[in-house]
Design an enzyme around this catalytic site. Structure first.
Site, mmCIF file in Angstrom:
data_model
loop_
_atom_site.group_PDB
_atom_site.id
_atom_site.type_symbol
_atom_site.label_atom_id
_atom_site.label_comp_id
_atom_site.label_asym_id
_atom_site.label_seq_id
_atom_site.Cartn_x
_atom_site.Cartn_y
_atom_site.Cartn_z
ATOM 1 C CE LYS A 168 46.504 -7.679 -36.531
ATOM 2 N NZ LYS A 168 46.458 -8.969 -35.920
ATOM 3 C CD GLU A 213 55.297 -4.352 -41.991
ATOM 4 O OE1 GLU A 213 54.167 -4.754 -41.672
ATOM 5 O OE2 GLU A 213 56.030 -4.926 -42.821
ATOM 6 C CG ASN A 253 51.917 -2.027 -48.048
ATOM 7 O OD1 ASN A 253 51.593 -1.812 -46.878
ATOM 8 N ND2 ASN A 253 51.724 -3.193 -48.646
ATOM 9 C CD GLU A 311 59.210 -6.899 -41.047
ATOM 10 O OE1 GLU A 311 58.353 -7.511 -41.716
ATOM 11 O OE2 GLU A 311 58.951 -6.329 -39.974
ATOM 12 C CG ASP A 322 53.895 -24.999 -38.092
ATOM 13 O OD1 ASP A 322 53.230 -24.956 -39.150
ATOM 14 O OD2 ASP A 322 53.978 -24.040 -37.304
ATOM 15 C CG ASN A 326 53.728 -22.357 -44.000
ATOM 16 O OD1 ASN A 326 53.585 -22.233 -42.785
ATOM 17 N ND2 ASN A 326 54.479 -23.296 -44.542
ATOM 18 C CG ASP A 408 44.319 -11.204 -37.493
ATOM 19 O OD1 ASP A 408 44.001 -12.285 -38.029
ATOM 20 O OD2 ASP A 408 45.386 -10.600 -37.760
ATOM 21 C CG ASP A 419 56.456 -23.676 -41.096
ATOM 22 O OD1 ASP A 419 55.521 -22.867 -40.961
ATOM 23 O OD2 ASP A 419 56.325 -24.774 -41.675
HETATM 24 CA CA CA Z 1 53.315 -23.488 -40.911
#
Ligand code: CA
Length: 678
Positions: A168, A213, A253, A311, A322, A326, A408, A419
């Site tokens: 996006k 990106e 990518n 990144e 949390d 993940n 999304d 995390d």
């Molecule tokens: Ca998490």
């Protein structure tokens, strides 16, 4: 009833800068500041041979990255920090004292902070979209704190009101409806004003990223000419406001062959003025480091650009902290797990990425770890955390993001997905792995030890004795692999249950090198026949044509096969011209009791004599009559109680004789099974 003791056991390892500063990452002391506390190391000197430095209490192996320039950027994206702090998160230093996280990062070898900037991540009522609600104001705050800790700043413009990535690249709402020339001016003005604001706050802007990106889109534009025009507007603003900062473009990518060369070609063709071609590199998604090096070296060589890894990240634990799922964890589908999910794995991954960046990628200015400070806002409950994510934007997205990204964020909003890839635990305490940013410059030699046992996968015949391996592979702290002894929590009663439970998959837990070990055991009906479904042609099968049939061969036609695409086909026009045997010989079968099955269908057969048979040492000992009726009606011949002694040769097969009628007898044979019996 006899218990056959089969020796087979198939095992396989599962896999897995002053304001607008001088040079990239240039700070007075990029490596560490002399705070006089443990967990801190002095800066390297210009000398080649530096004695191996130690950090008291750090037990992680860290390979020394050779040839790392003192100003090489070891960056950290820390965009969510202010929102986390607003949510109550506290960060500590290695002495256990609460301390500004940017100071802690700097003390541990991070020398540049990356921060994303969204134009307007709020709804009309002022509710934040989440992901840190990152704006130019947030970037200014972060930039100021980073500078106070001696670190420069990478300002990462998304040119969107929320996340921009290959999936996006939505334009900011305020730019909706602008003519393209107006939008181009808006990119220039927005970039200029944002940078002025960030600079005025005291940030040392070392690099500015024009888009995030941007794989074929940016700010809602999808034509390369338009993307490049907008990029150039952003770049022009950077050159004016921060003339000494590097201008970076950013793509993702690298594993998609040729894509980066193509992007760089467009940038050149449409005249985008930039210094650094940056890539994301998430090792669990983005291919090998060698490939990354190859594609970035191509950019450096073909277009004369600097490069960067903007990144990267890896998990120090498979656990979520949390209550919000993940990105990666144990059993995540579609990922490559090259390292254990441990602090050591995280360090080895980081070291490999930095080593590649320093030693294998031309002109690489640095590596940025992504959101190594994004931790849980609480450990009590989803409800408590959810309230904080919504109020302070400290989760990846809040429900308010639905007005901008309904499909999304609007559906899947929640907490932090990374995390378990941070360098701080859920209570804000720094992990030993954080010290690797310093230790990589010197290496940290520690005794070799197992870091994580590798999972094993076993297939065991239902009627065999369940034998678990007494050694399994472990990934060692230096990344090598060694066998280590293992014990399994598996009682005789458990084994009996597994054997009587039919075909099923079990997870068996154990312990190896003092750590939990895991085996996935599939109880199967092992088939002693090779090429049982004729998928490998007629390999391993012997056909004896007794009446000169017109067609006797393997055919690839799924609709005529019992399973798989292939089967054995026969047809012959003349009367009484179908008579043959199709058999397979099996030597060295373990002594025991077996069963055999084979299936046939066909038609126009006239009078038939068809049977499955078993031969022991060449003599037929058992048969089972079979018949052909019509298309699709499979008949299975079954022979049970086949007693085999050690050393005997067993042959199983089918005899087919058809008188024929009409268009000639025809048929299909498939799926021969020779299994043990209990
Ligand atoms: Ca998490």
């Amino acid at each position: 009833m006899r218990k056959s003791v089969l020796g087979f056991l198939l095992a396989a390892m599962l896999l897995a800068l002053s304001a607008c500063g001088k040079a990239p990452g240039a700070v007075t002391d990029p490596v560490g500041t002399d705070s006089g506390q443990s967990g801190t190391e002095a800066a390297p000197t210009e000398k080649e041979e530096e004695p191996v430095k130690k950090i008291e209490g750090n037990s992680l192996y860290v390979r020394k990255v050779e040839n790392m320039p003192a100003d090489f950027i070891l960056g950290m994206d820390a965009s969510a920090v202010p929102a986390l702090e607003a949510s109550g998160v506290k960060y500590y230093n290695f002495k256990g004292e609460e301390q500004d996280v940017f100071r802690t990062l700097a003390e541990n070898g991070v020398n540049m902070i990356r921060v994303r900037v969204w134009n307007d991540p709020f709804d009309e009522a002022g509710h934040g979209f989440g992901g840190g609600n990152c704006t130019a104001e947030t970037a200014a705050e972060i930039g100021k704190r980073a500078a106070e800790a001696g670190m420069s700043l990478l300002v990462n413009f998304h040119y969107s009101d929320f996340w921009a990535d290959p999936g996006k690249q939505m334009e900011p709402r305020a730019w909706d409806g602008l003519r393209f020339s107006e939008k181009t001016e808006a990119v220039y003005q927005y970039t200029k004003e944002s940078l002025e604001k960030i600079k005025a706050a005291g940030a040392k802007i070392g690099m500015v990223q024009i888009g995030n990106e941007t794989n074929g889109a940016m700010a809602g534009e999808h034509a390369w000419e338009d993307i490049c025009t907008l990029m150039q507007a952003g770049s022009r603003a950077v050159r004016e406001v921060c003339p000494e900062a590097l201008v970076a473009v950013h793509f993702a990518n690298p594993e998609k062959a040729g894509s980066y060369h193509g992007y760089a070609d467009y940038l050149k063709f449409y005249g985008v003025d930039y210094d650094v071609f940056g890539s994301s590199y998430y090792p669990y998604w983005h291919g090998t480091l060698d490939n990354l090096a190859a594609v970035l070296n191509d950019i450096a060589a073909s277009y004369g650009k600097k490069t960067a890894i903007l990144e990267t990240s890896y998990a120090y634990t498979p656990e979520d902290t949390d209550f919000s799922g993940n990105t990666i964890g144990e059993g995540t589908s579609g990922i490559t797990k090259n390292y254990p999910f441990t602090q050591q794995g995280q360090v080895n991954c980081l070291t490999d990425v930095v080593d590649t960046a320093v030693n294998k990628i031309s002109g690489c200015v640095g590596v940025f770890y992504w959101e190594g400070t994004w931790i849980s806002v609480g450990t009590n409950s989803w409800e408590e955390n959810h309230a904080l994510w919504e109020k302070y934007g400290s989760g990846w997205a809040s429900s308010y993001a639905a007005v901008y990204d309904p499909d999304d964020a609007g559906k899947y909003y929640g907490g932090c997905a990374v995390d378990n890839q941070a360098f701080f635990d859920a209570s804000g305490r720094p992990l030993q792995s954080l010290q690797a940013f310093n230790l990589m410059r010197f290496g940290n030699e520690v005794p070799l030890k197992a870091d994580a046992p590798e999972d094993v996968t076993l297939m065991i015949d239902l009627n065999a004795e369940i034998v678990m391996p007494d050694k399994i592979n472990a990934v060692m702290n230096d990344g090598s692999r060694q066998e280590v002894p293992v014990t399994w929590d598996l009682t005789d009663a458990d084994k009996e249950k597994m054997k009587s439970g039919g075909v099923a998959v079990y997870e068996v837990k154990g312990e190896a090198a003092g750590m939990p070990a895991k085996a996935q055991v599939s109880m199967i009906e092992y088939n002693f026949l090779q090429n049982y479904s004729f998928e490998d042609g007629d390999a391993h099968w012997t056909v004896t044509d007794l009446a000169k049939a017109d067609e006797l061969r393997v055919e690839n036609k799924a609709t005529d096969s019992l399973t798989g695409p292939c089967h054995y086909h026969f047809w012959s026009a003349a009367k009484n011209s179908v008579e043959f045997t199709l058999e397979q010989e099996v030597k060295d079968l373990p002594a025991g009791q077996y069963k055999f099955a084979i299936s046939v269908m066909g038609g126009d057969a006239g009078e038939t004599d068809i049977y499955a048979y078993v031969k022991i040492d060449g003599e037929i000992t058992q048969t089972a009559p079979m018949k052909i009726t019509s298309y699709g009606s499979w008949d299975t011949g079954r022979i049970n109680g086949i007693a085999v002694k050690q050393g005997q040769t067993v042959t199983v097969g089918i005899y087919v004789k058809c008188a024929g009628s009409g268009n000639g007898a025809w048929g299909k044979i498939d799926d021969a099974l020779l299994n043990t019996e209990p």
